[in-house]
Scaffold this motif. Sequence first.
Motif, PDB file in Angstrom:
ATOM      1  N   MET A   4      31.687  29.278  47.619  1.00  0.00           N
ATOM      2  CA  MET A   4      32.852  29.267  46.768  1.00  0.00           C
ATOM      3  C   MET A   4      33.093  30.690  46.268  1.00  0.00           C
ATOM      4  O   MET A   4      32.594  31.104  45.237  1.00  0.00           O
ATOM      5  CB  MET A   4      32.610  28.308  45.598  1.00  0.00           C
ATOM      6  N   THR A   5      33.829  31.458  47.028  1.00  0.00           N
ATOM      7  CA  THR A   5      34.110  32.846  46.678  1.00  0.00           C
ATOM      8  C   THR A   5      35.397  32.918  45.872  1.00  0.00           C
ATOM      9  O   THR A   5      36.381  32.283  46.201  1.00  0.00           O
ATOM     10  CB  THR A   5      34.260  33.700  47.956  1.00  0.00           C
ATOM     11  N   THR A   6      35.355  33.693  44.802  1.00  0.00           N
ATOM     12  CA  THR A   6      36.547  33.862  43.980  1.00  0.00           C
ATOM     13  C   THR A   6      36.780  35.335  43.731  1.00  0.00           C
ATOM     14  O   THR A   6      35.870  36.146  43.788  1.00  0.00           O
ATOM     15  CB  THR A   6      36.403  33.152  42.614  1.00  0.00           C
ATOM     16  N   THR A   7      38.030  35.656  43.447  1.00  0.00           N
ATOM     17  CA  THR A   7      38.361  37.035  43.110  1.00  0.00           C
ATOM     18  C   THR A   7      38.040  37.279  41.645  1.00  0.00           C
ATOM     19  O   THR A   7      37.813  36.343  40.881  1.00  0.00           O
ATOM     20  CB  THR A   7      39.860  37.310  43.343  1.00  0.00           C
ATOM     21  N   ARG A   8      38.044  38.533  41.259  1.00  0.00           N
ATOM     22  CA  ARG A   8      37.802  38.870  39.852  1.00  0.00           C
ATOM     23  C   ARG A   8      38.840  38.233  38.941  1.00  0.00           C
ATOM     24  O   ARG A   8      38.525  37.756  37.863  1.00  0.00           O
ATOM     25  CB  ARG A   8      37.840  40.380  39.653  1.00  0.00           C
ATOM     26  N   ASP A   9      40.089  38.248  39.380  1.00  0.00           N
ATOM     27  CA  ASP A   9      41.154  37.661  38.559  1.00  0.00           C
ATOM     28  C   ASP A   9      40.947  36.157  38.406  1.00  0.00           C
ATOM     29  O   ASP A   9      41.148  35.609  37.321  1.00  0.00           O
ATOM     30  CB  ASP A   9      42.533  37.932  39.162  1.00  0.00           C
ATOM     31  N   GLU A  10      40.542  35.484  39.465  1.00  0.00           N
ATOM     32  CA  GLU A  10      40.268  34.042  39.378  1.00  0.00           C
ATOM     33  C   GLU A  10      39.109  33.782  38.425  1.00  0.00           C
ATOM     34  O   GLU A  10      39.162  32.848  37.625  1.00  0.00           O
ATOM     35  CB  GLU A  10      39.952  33.472  40.756  1.00  0.00           C
ATOM     36  N   THR A  11      38.079  34.604  38.506  1.00  0.00           N
ATOM     37  CA  THR A  11      36.930  34.448  37.621  1.00  0.00           C
ATOM     38  C   THR A  11      37.346  34.657  36.168  1.00  0.00           C
ATOM     39  O   THR A  11      36.959  33.884  35.292  1.00  0.00           O
ATOM     40  CB  THR A  11      35.816  35.448  37.996  1.00  0.00           C
ATOM     41  N   ARG A  12      38.131  35.665  35.917  1.00  0.00           N
ATOM     42  CA  ARG A  12      38.600  35.922  34.543  1.00  0.00           C
ATOM     43  C   ARG A  12      39.462  34.779  34.021  1.00  0.00           C
ATOM     44  O   ARG A  12      39.340  34.378  32.861  1.00  0.00           O
ATOM     45  CB  ARG A  12      39.352  37.241  34.477  1.00  0.00           C
ATOM     46  N   GLU A  20      30.968  25.913  38.546  1.00  0.00           N
ATOM     47  CA  GLU A  20      31.969  26.123  39.590  1.00  0.00           C
ATOM     48  C   GLU A  20      32.713  27.438  39.384  1.00  0.00           C
ATOM     49  O   GLU A  20      33.051  28.123  40.347  1.00  0.00           O
ATOM     50  CB  GLU A  20      32.937  24.949  39.627  1.00  0.00           C
ATOM     51  N   GLY A  21      32.957  27.782  38.120  1.00  0.00           N
ATOM     52  CA  GLY A  21      33.631  29.042  37.825  1.00  0.00           C
ATOM     53  C   GLY A  21      32.825  30.259  38.241  1.00  0.00           C
ATOM     54  O   GLY A  21      33.372  31.293  38.596  1.00  0.00           O
ATOM     55  N   LEU A  22      31.523  30.121  38.193  1.00  0.00           N
ATOM     56  CA  LEU A  22      30.646  31.199  38.643  1.00  0.00           C
ATOM     57  C   LEU A  22      30.532  31.227  40.163  1.00  0.00           C
ATOM     58  O   LEU A  22      29.988  32.164  40.733  1.00  0.00           O
ATOM     59  CB  LEU A  22      29.248  31.024  38.035  1.00  0.00           C
ATOM     60  N   GLY A  23      31.021  30.161  40.788  1.00  0.00           N
ATOM     61  CA  GLY A  23      30.927  30.063  42.235  1.00  0.00           C
ATOM     62  C   GLY A  23      29.553  29.634  42.703  1.00  0.00           C
ATOM     63  O   GLY A  23      29.163  29.885  43.837  1.00  0.00           O
ATOM     64  N   TRP A  24      28.799  28.974  41.818  1.00  0.00           N
ATOM     65  CA  TRP A  24      27.431  28.571  42.137  1.00  0.00           C
ATOM     66  C   TRP A  24      27.405  27.140  42.652  1.00  0.00           C
ATOM     67  O   TRP A  24      28.038  26.251  42.102  1.00  0.00           O
ATOM     68  CB  TRP A  24      26.553  28.625  40.900  1.00  0.00           C
ATOM     69  N   SER A  25      26.619  26.918  43.671  1.00  0.00           N
ATOM     70  CA  SER A  25      26.362  25.558  44.137  1.00  0.00           C
ATOM     71  C   SER A  25      25.361  24.909  43.190  1.00  0.00           C
ATOM     72  O   SER A  25      24.706  25.600  42.397  1.00  0.00           O
ATOM     73  CB  SER A  25      25.767  25.589  45.550  1.00  0.00           C
ATOM     74  N   GLN A  26      25.238  23.600  43.282  1.00  0.00           N
ATOM     75  CA  GLN A  26      24.224  22.932  42.471  1.00  0.00           C
ATOM     76  C   GLN A  26      22.843  23.466  42.823  1.00  0.00           C
ATOM     77  O   GLN A  26      22.003  23.669  41.949  1.00  0.00           O
ATOM     78  CB  GLN A  26      24.271  21.421  42.673  1.00  0.00           C
TER      79      GLN A  26
END
Length: 67
Positions: free
Chosen positions: A1-9, A35-41
């Motif tokens: 689950m890769t996110t951009t910096r803007d998505e994370t913010r 999920e916001g951190l993009g971490w799996s369980q």
Amino acid sequence: MTTTRDETRRHQREIHRRAVVGEMTLPESVRFIREGLGWSQSYFTEKFHVTVEQIEAIENGEMGELF
């Protein structure tokens, strides 16, 4: 689950907004933050030294059954 910096913010701001107004329960908070951190369980369990069963129970609101 890769996110951009803007998505994370945006996700972080939403976490803060929901926390301030009391819109999130503990299970929702844990899942939303993870999920916001993009971490799996699986990755979450490694970082916090809990089992997959425990994180599933937390995210499903069944914490009392495993702790």
